[in-house]
Scaffold this active site. Structure first.
Site, PDB file in Angstrom:
ATOM      1  N   ASP A  30       0.847  -1.195   0.000  1.00  0.00           N
ATOM      2  CA  ASP A  30       0.000   0.000   0.000  1.00  0.00           C
ATOM      3  C   ASP A  30       0.889   1.254   0.000  1.00  0.00           C
ATOM      4  O   ASP A  30       1.888   1.320   0.708  1.00  0.00           O
ATOM      5  CB  ASP A  30      -0.920   0.007   1.230  1.00  0.00           C
ATOM      6  CG  ASP A  30      -2.077   0.982   1.070  1.00  0.00           C
ATOM      7  OD1 ASP A  30      -3.223   0.526   0.951  1.00  0.00           O
ATOM      8  OD2 ASP A  30      -1.816   2.216   1.057  1.00  0.00           O
ATOM      9  N   ILE A  31       0.511   2.226  -0.807  1.00  0.00           N
ATOM     10  CA  ILE A  31       1.313   3.444  -0.949  1.00  0.00           C
ATOM     11  C   ILE A  31       1.246   4.319   0.308  1.00  0.00           C
ATOM     12  O   ILE A  31       2.133   5.147   0.530  1.00  0.00           O
ATOM     13  CB  ILE A  31       0.822   4.233  -2.200  1.00  0.00           C
ATOM     14  CG1 ILE A  31       1.927   5.111  -2.766  1.00  0.00           C
ATOM     15  CG2 ILE A  31      -0.446   5.016  -1.909  1.00  0.00           C
ATOM     16  CD1 ILE A  31       1.609   5.648  -4.160  1.00  0.00           C
ATOM     17  N   ASN A  86     -12.879  -3.081   2.429  1.00  0.00           N
ATOM     18  CA  ASN A  86     -13.831  -1.977   2.444  1.00  0.00           C
ATOM     19  C   ASN A  86     -14.741  -2.121   1.218  1.00  0.00           C
ATOM     20  O   ASN A  86     -14.257  -2.362   0.115  1.00  0.00           O
ATOM     21  CB  ASN A  86     -13.089  -0.643   2.408  1.00  0.00           C
ATOM     22  CG  ASN A  86     -12.267  -0.416   3.673  1.00  0.00           C
ATOM     23  OD1 ASN A  86     -12.669  -0.815   4.755  1.00  0.00           O
ATOM     24  ND2 ASN A  86     -11.115   0.209   3.529  1.00  0.00           N
ATOM     25  N   GLN A  93     -14.742   2.519   0.835  1.00  0.00           N
ATOM     26  CA  GLN A  93     -13.947   2.065  -0.323  1.00  0.00           C
ATOM     27  C   GLN A  93     -13.646   3.256  -1.229  1.00  0.00           C
ATOM     28  O   GLN A  93     -14.568   3.889  -1.743  1.00  0.00           O
ATOM     29  CB  GLN A  93     -14.713   0.990  -1.092  1.00  0.00           C
ATOM     30  CG  GLN A  93     -13.910   0.417  -2.256  1.00  0.00           C
ATOM     31  CD  GLN A  93     -14.675  -0.635  -3.039  1.00  0.00           C
ATOM     32  OE1 GLN A  93     -15.860  -0.895  -2.797  1.00  0.00           O
ATOM     33  NE2 GLN A  93     -14.002  -1.233  -3.997  1.00  0.00           N
ATOM     34  N   HIS A  99     -10.242  -5.121  -3.366  1.00  0.00           N
ATOM     35  CA  HIS A  99      -8.915  -5.332  -2.792  1.00  0.00           C
ATOM     36  C   HIS A  99      -9.042  -5.720  -1.332  1.00  0.00           C
ATOM     37  O   HIS A  99      -9.946  -5.269  -0.632  1.00  0.00           O
ATOM     38  CB  HIS A  99      -8.029  -4.091  -2.935  1.00  0.00           C
ATOM     39  CG  HIS A  99      -8.659  -2.823  -2.460  1.00  0.00           C
ATOM     40  ND1 HIS A  99      -9.574  -2.117  -3.215  1.00  0.00           N
ATOM     41  CD2 HIS A  99      -8.529  -2.146  -1.290  1.00  0.00           C
ATOM     42  CE1 HIS A  99      -9.962  -1.049  -2.534  1.00  0.00           C
ATOM     43  NE2 HIS A  99      -9.346  -1.043  -1.361  1.00  0.00           N
ATOM     44  N   HIS A 101      -7.052  -5.607   2.161  1.00  0.00           N
ATOM     45  CA  HIS A 101      -5.924  -5.056   2.906  1.00  0.00           C
ATOM     46  C   HIS A 101      -5.392  -6.140   3.847  1.00  0.00           C
ATOM     47  O   HIS A 101      -6.177  -6.786   4.538  1.00  0.00           O
ATOM     48  CB  HIS A 101      -6.368  -3.888   3.795  1.00  0.00           C
ATOM     49  CG  HIS A 101      -6.872  -2.687   3.060  1.00  0.00           C
ATOM     50  ND1 HIS A 101      -6.092  -1.573   2.842  1.00  0.00           N
ATOM     51  CD2 HIS A 101      -8.070  -2.417   2.499  1.00  0.00           C
ATOM     52  CE1 HIS A 101      -6.804  -0.658   2.193  1.00  0.00           C
ATOM     53  NE2 HIS A 101      -8.015  -1.144   1.973  1.00  0.00           N
TER      54      HIS A 101
HETATM   55  P1  AMP Z   1      -9.746   1.602   0.201  1.00  0.00           P
HETATM   56  O1  AMP Z   1      -9.898   2.840   1.015  1.00  0.00           O
HETATM   57  O2  AMP Z   1     -10.149   0.349   0.913  1.00  0.00           O
HETATM   58  O3  AMP Z   1     -10.405   1.728  -1.154  1.00  0.00           O
HETATM   59  O4  AMP Z   1      -8.191   1.429  -0.007  1.00  0.00           O
HETATM   60  C1  AMP Z   1      -7.501   1.908  -1.097  1.00  0.00           C
HETATM   61  C2  AMP Z   1      -6.049   1.761  -0.732  1.00  0.00           C
HETATM   62  O5  AMP Z   1      -5.273   1.893  -1.922  1.00  0.00           O
HETATM   63  C3  AMP Z   1      -5.556   2.844   0.230  1.00  0.00           C
HETATM   64  O6  AMP Z   1      -5.031   2.220   1.392  1.00  0.00           O
HETATM   65  C4  AMP Z   1      -4.491   3.582  -0.565  1.00  0.00           C
HETATM   66  O7  AMP Z   1      -3.400   3.985   0.233  1.00  0.00           O
HETATM   67  C5  AMP Z   1      -4.085   2.536  -1.594  1.00  0.00           C
HETATM   68  N1  AMP Z   1      -3.544   3.080  -2.827  1.00  0.00           N
HETATM   69  C6  AMP Z   1      -4.056   4.075  -3.588  1.00  0.00           C
HETATM   70  N2  AMP Z   1      -3.275   4.283  -4.666  1.00  0.00           N
HETATM   71  C7  AMP Z   1      -2.257   3.395  -4.586  1.00  0.00           C
HETATM   72  C8  AMP Z   1      -1.115   3.104  -5.398  1.00  0.00           C
HETATM   73  N3  AMP Z   1      -0.867   3.784  -6.534  1.00  0.00           N
HETATM   74  N4  AMP Z   1      -0.271   2.123  -4.995  1.00  0.00           N
HETATM   75  C9  AMP Z   1      -0.502   1.445  -3.850  1.00  0.00           C
HETATM   76  N5  AMP Z   1      -1.562   1.647  -3.058  1.00  0.00           N
HETATM   77  C10 AMP Z   1      -2.423   2.616  -3.405  1.00  0.00           C
END
Ligand code: AMP
Ligand code: ZN
Length: 113
Positions: A30-31, A86, A93, A99, A101
């Site tokens: 995760d970024i 989520n 979400q 996805h 986590h």
């Molecule tokens: P959600 O809030 O469950 O939709 O989670 C989306 C997740 O994607 C968040 O934890 C973000 O930090 C992660 N995210 C968004 N863009 C990227 C990316 N380019 N690379 C890795 N993780 C990402």
């Protein structure tokens, strides 16, 4: 044209830090990590959220969970970890590609909130 961020990440069109990859799933860090270890497991095919899944996705969902479990072990999360999916706007979400986590090595303030 598919404009989905995680489809592009799974296809290698947007860079990410790979944890694992096979024919069905892609896992990457995760970024914006919310725990010392925080990675995501996604299906390579586009599925917008858990609610879009049907019985046809039963094997895929099982594979995602078993993959998350194996990767957690490989990442040294022997004391446990948290898996979160989520789902939808009320579920918080933000990226509309299914996805999972996987978060570990965080003991303080857990769970958050
Ligand atoms: P959600 O809030 O469950 O939709 O989670 C989306 C997740 O994607 C968040 O934890 C973000 O930090 C992660 N995210 C968004 N863009 C990227 C990316 N380019 N690379 C890795 N993780 C990402
Ligand atoms: Zn997608």
């Amino acid at each position: 044209m598919n404009d989905c961020l995680f489809c592009k990440i799974a296809a290698g069109q947007i860079p990410s830090k790979t944890v694992y990859e096979d024919e069905q799933v892609y896992a990457f860090y995760d970024i914006d990590p919310q725990a010392p270890t925080h990675f995501l497991v996604i299906p390579k095919k586009h599925v917008s959220c858990l609610d879009e899944c049907t019985e046809e996705d039963e094997a895929l969902l099982g594979h995602m969970l078993l993959t998350a479990m194996k990767l957690a072990a490989e990442q040294g999360l022997e004391n446990g970890y948290r898996i979160v999916i989520n789902t939808g706007d009320d579920g918080g979400q933000t990226v509309k590609h299914l996805h999972m986590h996987v978060m570990g090595k965080r003991s303080m303030n857990w769970p958050p909130g």
